[in-house]
Design a protein around this motif. Structure first.
Motif, PDB file in Angstrom:
ATOM      1  N   GLU A   1      72.442  84.312  25.048  1.00  0.00           N
ATOM      2  CA  GLU A   1      71.948  85.415  25.857  1.00  0.00           C
ATOM      3  C   GLU A   1      70.575  85.113  26.460  1.00  0.00           C
ATOM      4  O   GLU A   1      70.332  85.354  27.642  1.00  0.00           O
ATOM      5  CB  GLU A   1      71.905  86.711  25.053  1.00  0.00           C
ATOM      6  CG  GLU A   1      71.733  87.866  26.008  1.00  0.00           C
ATOM      7  CD  GLU A   1      71.774  89.230  25.360  1.00  0.00           C
ATOM      8  OE1 GLU A   1      72.066  89.307  24.152  1.00  0.00           O
ATOM      9  OE2 GLU A   1      71.480  90.202  26.070  1.00  0.00           O
TER      10      GLU A   1
ATOM     11  N   ASP B   1      70.958  82.716  29.263  1.00  0.00           N
ATOM     12  CA  ASP B   1      71.406  83.364  30.499  1.00  0.00           C
ATOM     13  C   ASP B   1      70.262  84.055  31.231  1.00  0.00           C
ATOM     14  O   ASP B   1      70.153  83.974  32.447  1.00  0.00           O
ATOM     15  CB  ASP B   1      72.507  84.390  30.189  1.00  0.00           C
ATOM     16  CG  ASP B   1      73.860  83.706  30.047  1.00  0.00           C
ATOM     17  OD1 ASP B   1      73.966  82.525  30.433  1.00  0.00           O
ATOM     18  OD2 ASP B   1      74.801  84.351  29.542  1.00  0.00           O
ATOM     19  N   ILE B   2      69.441  84.734  30.461  1.00  0.00           N
ATOM     20  CA  ILE B   2      68.313  85.440  31.094  1.00  0.00           C
ATOM     21  C   ILE B   2      67.344  84.441  31.725  1.00  0.00           C
ATOM     22  O   ILE B   2      66.903  84.615  32.861  1.00  0.00           O
ATOM     23  CB  ILE B   2      67.576  86.343  30.080  1.00  0.00           C
ATOM     24  CG1 ILE B   2      68.486  87.515  29.716  1.00  0.00           C
ATOM     25  CG2 ILE B   2      66.261  86.830  30.656  1.00  0.00           C
ATOM     26  CD1 ILE B   2      67.841  88.524  28.817  1.00  0.00           C
TER      27      ILE B   2
ATOM     28  N   LEU C   1      58.909  84.732  28.742  1.00  0.00           N
ATOM     29  CA  LEU C   1      59.772  84.453  29.896  1.00  0.00           C
ATOM     30  C   LEU C   1      59.008  84.082  31.174  1.00  0.00           C
ATOM     31  O   LEU C   1      59.183  83.004  31.733  1.00  0.00           O
ATOM     32  CB  LEU C   1      60.678  85.664  30.144  1.00  0.00           C
ATOM     33  CG  LEU C   1      61.564  85.635  31.383  1.00  0.00           C
ATOM     34  CD1 LEU C   1      62.590  84.511  31.267  1.00  0.00           C
ATOM     35  CD2 LEU C   1      62.302  86.963  31.538  1.00  0.00           C
ATOM     36  N   TYR C   2      58.141  84.981  31.626  1.00  0.00           N
ATOM     37  CA  TYR C   2      57.509  84.753  32.920  1.00  0.00           C
ATOM     38  C   TYR C   2      56.423  83.684  32.859  1.00  0.00           C
ATOM     39  O   TYR C   2      56.174  83.003  33.841  1.00  0.00           O
ATOM     40  CB  TYR C   2      56.978  86.063  33.490  1.00  0.00           C
ATOM     41  CG  TYR C   2      58.104  86.998  33.861  1.00  0.00           C
ATOM     42  CD1 TYR C   2      59.109  86.556  34.733  1.00  0.00           C
ATOM     43  CD2 TYR C   2      58.202  88.270  33.334  1.00  0.00           C
ATOM     44  CE1 TYR C   2      60.167  87.383  35.071  1.00  0.00           C
ATOM     45  CE2 TYR C   2      59.254  89.107  33.669  1.00  0.00           C
ATOM     46  CZ  TYR C   2      60.241  88.658  34.532  1.00  0.00           C
ATOM     47  OH  TYR C   2      61.281  89.472  34.861  1.00  0.00           O
TER      48      TYR C   2
ATOM     49  N   ARG D   1      67.983  81.435  32.769  1.00  0.00           N
ATOM     50  CA  ARG D   1      68.605  80.816  33.942  1.00  0.00           C
ATOM     51  C   ARG D   1      68.576  81.797  35.117  1.00  0.00           C
ATOM     52  O   ARG D   1      68.219  81.444  36.234  1.00  0.00           O
ATOM     53  CB  ARG D   1      70.049  80.433  33.621  1.00  0.00           C
ATOM     54  CG  ARG D   1      70.704  79.561  34.678  1.00  0.00           C
ATOM     55  CD  ARG D   1      72.209  79.483  34.469  1.00  0.00           C
ATOM     56  NE  ARG D   1      72.797  80.802  34.320  1.00  0.00           N
ATOM     57  CZ  ARG D   1      72.959  81.662  35.322  1.00  0.00           C
ATOM     58  NH1 ARG D   1      72.616  81.313  36.547  1.00  0.00           N
ATOM     59  NH2 ARG D   1      73.456  82.860  35.112  1.00  0.00           N
ATOM     60  N   PHE D   2      68.912  83.038  34.848  1.00  0.00           N
ATOM     61  CA  PHE D   2      68.942  84.059  35.892  1.00  0.00           C
ATOM     62  C   PHE D   2      67.556  84.271  36.503  1.00  0.00           C
ATOM     63  O   PHE D   2      67.388  84.251  37.720  1.00  0.00           O
ATOM     64  CB  PHE D   2      69.456  85.374  35.294  1.00  0.00           C
ATOM     65  CG  PHE D   2      69.516  86.501  36.281  1.00  0.00           C
ATOM     66  CD1 PHE D   2      70.621  86.669  37.097  1.00  0.00           C
ATOM     67  CD2 PHE D   2      68.454  87.396  36.401  1.00  0.00           C
ATOM     68  CE1 PHE D   2      70.670  87.703  38.023  1.00  0.00           C
ATOM     69  CE2 PHE D   2      68.504  88.434  37.323  1.00  0.00           C
ATOM     70  CZ  PHE D   2      69.616  88.589  38.133  1.00  0.00           C
ATOM     71  N   GLU D   3      66.563  84.454  35.651  1.00  0.00           N
ATOM     72  CA  GLU D   3      65.216  84.719  36.157  1.00  0.00           C
ATOM     73  C   GLU D   3      64.662  83.514  36.910  1.00  0.00           C
ATOM     74  O   GLU D   3      63.957  83.664  37.908  1.00  0.00           O
ATOM     75  CB  GLU D   3      64.274  85.106  35.008  1.00  0.00           C
ATOM     76  CG  GLU D   3      64.588  86.462  34.394  1.00  0.00           C
ATOM     77  CD  GLU D   3      64.145  87.636  35.273  1.00  0.00           C
ATOM     78  OE1 GLU D   3      63.279  87.434  36.141  1.00  0.00           O
ATOM     79  OE2 GLU D   3      64.680  88.736  35.095  1.00  0.00           O
TER      80      GLU D   3
ATOM     81  N   ALA E   1      66.459  81.404  38.600  1.00  0.00           N
ATOM     82  CA  ALA E   1      67.156  81.358  39.880  1.00  0.00           C
ATOM     83  C   ALA E   1      66.601  82.410  40.839  1.00  0.00           C
ATOM     84  O   ALA E   1      66.383  82.149  42.024  1.00  0.00           O
ATOM     85  CB  ALA E   1      68.652  81.564  39.671  1.00  0.00           C
ATOM     86  N   ILE E   2      66.348  83.608  40.332  1.00  0.00           N
ATOM     87  CA  ILE E   2      65.773  84.674  41.161  1.00  0.00           C
ATOM     88  C   ILE E   2      64.421  84.233  41.716  1.00  0.00           C
ATOM     89  O   ILE E   2      64.107  84.396  42.890  1.00  0.00           O
ATOM     90  CB  ILE E   2      65.560  85.966  40.327  1.00  0.00           C
ATOM     91  CG1 ILE E   2      66.896  86.653  40.079  1.00  0.00           C
ATOM     92  CG2 ILE E   2      64.594  86.907  40.996  1.00  0.00           C
ATOM     93  CD1 ILE E   2      67.338  87.569  41.197  1.00  0.00           C
TER      94      ILE E   2
ATOM     95  N   ILE F   1      58.399  80.622  33.369  1.00  0.00           N
ATOM     96  CA  ILE F   1      58.849  80.488  34.752  1.00  0.00           C
ATOM     97  C   ILE F   1      57.696  80.136  35.683  1.00  0.00           C
ATOM     98  O   ILE F   1      57.841  79.344  36.600  1.00  0.00           O
ATOM     99  CB  ILE F   1      59.556  81.784  35.199  1.00  0.00           C
ATOM    100  CG1 ILE F   1      60.944  81.796  34.566  1.00  0.00           C
ATOM    101  CG2 ILE F   1      59.653  81.884  36.714  1.00  0.00           C
ATOM    102  CD1 ILE F   1      61.720  83.047  34.818  1.00  0.00           C
TER     103      ILE F   1
END
Lengths: 263, 195
Positions: A35, A38-39, A10-11, A41-43, A45-46, A14
């Protein structure tokens, strides 16, 4: 790729650190997995949100002041004997800083305003200064939600009186006065509130006799001070000391001590 | 004597062209790292003075910005970093990955759970959350989030192993998300999720 592997990366994704192969495999996975999508997209955006909030794009007076400090120090490295002492204790450096700060104040003014030259009589300045008696609550909103220009305490202390460090700046903003923008900054010096207005020089007419002395108008005594290019005027309104400073590029604020003398 | 002067002038003008334009970035990072305006200015000034003294060590054409940040980081670690270790660090392992997502997802049936939070959280909240991170995490987070340095560049700037950078980024993020969540709950931006 399964969900667990996708979360592991993930990171790195990003932060754009993942390899192309991994990035492609993750993409394939999140195209199919709601799922994980979503994670991601959320991360994403954060992350974008945090980065955007962290960058502070206000024009920084502090940066200009710092630049002159650094240049002055480089000069002392090149010529160790020419300018001894470390800012802010060297008057030579200090005057550079003061001049730079003052120029920036003017620049901020000119950039942010739409000046209307008004031939205000001196007496009408009293009206301007009545603004100073407004409650200080207005100025606690340094945050600053009103769209006003806010500086940090240090920045304004340098700008208004570079050598006065014990003044506590409560706040600052741009105000409209008869179509002209003026800067209004409020300091606390012990029990005295100091309200400083920065006003474009060509918007004020000061009587000549004020420049080197004092003048009485409407029961208020005004004291004048000329520090070379910048004219200052003081008067008291209740417990507030009001300082009006005209801003011009050649300002030398170093010799000026607010509140000193007869006031 | 004359040659020395010419040489000095050339050095000075090189330095001004190459190094000074980065002051903006240096200052904003210093502000986040030290939390204090005058400390930040002193840190940047000290960095430039040192960089100028060692300008002959800088390889022309290499990354001047990274070089300056390395000097600044070094001074920060040696002279400015907080003396006391933050006790927060111990509890990081208890924070789940994607903490915020876990808290916000499924709270209500909104499409984008973050939008509500973004609308409320202030610039200052984010800055405070970053500033309150323990120095080790804050350093890598600021270099990455604010300055966009890669993990490899951060490793070189902060003199760390690549793996250490990665793990600090990861743990820093967890803490940051937890802090943002706490701000949001404390300030009533969102209701705490029922446990």
């Amino acid at each position: 790729m399964n969900c667990e592997e996708a979360r592991e990366l993930l990171y790195e994704i990003i932060d754009k650190e993942a390899s192309e192969v991994d990035a492609r495999r993750v993409q394939e996975h999140i195209d199919k997995c709601r799922e994980c999508f979503d994670i991601y997209r959320f991360e994403g955006a954060i992350q974008e949100f945090i980065t955007r909030k962290l960058r502070d794009n206000r024009p920084s007076l502090r940066l200009e002041v710092l630049k002159s400090r650094v240049l002055a120090e480089l000069a002392t490295i090149d010529h160790p004997r020419a300018a001894k002492g470390r800012w802010p204790f060297s008057p030579f450096t200090r005057s550079l800083v003061a001049a730079a700060a003052a120029i920036i104040v003017v620049a901020v003014f000119l950039l942010g305003s739409d000046f209307v030259r008004e031939s205000e009589s001196f007496a009408s300045l009293t009206e301007l200064h009545r603004v100073a008696t407004r409650t200080l609550d207005v100025f606690r909103d340094v945050g600053n939600t009103t769209g006003a220009i806010a500086f940090s305490r240090e920045e304004l202390t340098y700008a208004v009186a570079p050598h006065v460090s014990e003044f506590l700046l409560i706040g600052g903003c741009l105000e409209q006065f008869r179509g002209t923008q003026v800067g209004h900054f409020v300091y606390l010096d012990g029990l005295t509130t100091v309200s400083v207005f920065l006003v474009p020089a060509d918007c004020i007419e000061m009587p000549p006799e004020l420049v080197a002395g004092k003048v009485e108008r409407d029961g208020i005594t005004y004291f004048g001070h000329d520090c070379g290019g910048c004219r200052l005027m003081f008067h008291r309104l209740g417990s507030t000391l009001v300082v009006t400073a005209t801003t011009e590029p050649s300002v030398d604020l170093v010799g000026f001590v607010p509140g000193q003398g007869a006031i | 004597m004359r040659n020395l002067k010419v040489e000095n002038n050339r050095k000075r003008s090189n330095f001004e062209t190459e190094a000074l334009p980065h002051m903006d970035a240096m200052l904003r990072t210093a502000l986040r790292m030290t939390k204090d305006g005058s400390d930040a200015e002193d840190l940047v000034q000290e960095t430039y003075a040192k960089a100028y003294r060692f300008w002959d060590k800088f390889e022309p054409g290499s990354n001047c910005r990274a070089w300056l940040f390395k000097i600044m980081t070094n001074i920060f670690i040696n002279e400015y970093r907080s003396k006391s270790r933050s006790p927060v660090a111990a509890s990081i392992e208890d924070i789940d990955d994607s903490y915020l997502y876990g808290q916000l997802a499924g709270m209500e049936s909104t499409e984008n759970p973050e939008q509500r939070l973004f609308a409320k959280i202030l610039d200052d909240d984010v800055r405070k959350a970053i500033e309150n991170l323990p120095d080790d995490f804050k350093l890598v987070a600021v270099l990455s989030f604010l300055e966009g340095f890669s993990y490899q560049e951060i490793a070189e700037i902060a003199d760390l192993q690549l793996g250490t950078v990665k793990s600090r980024m990861h743990r820093g993020r967890k803490l940051l998300q937890k802090q943002l969540y706490n701000y949001a709950v404390t300030n009533g931006y969102i209701k705490e999720k029922a446990q």
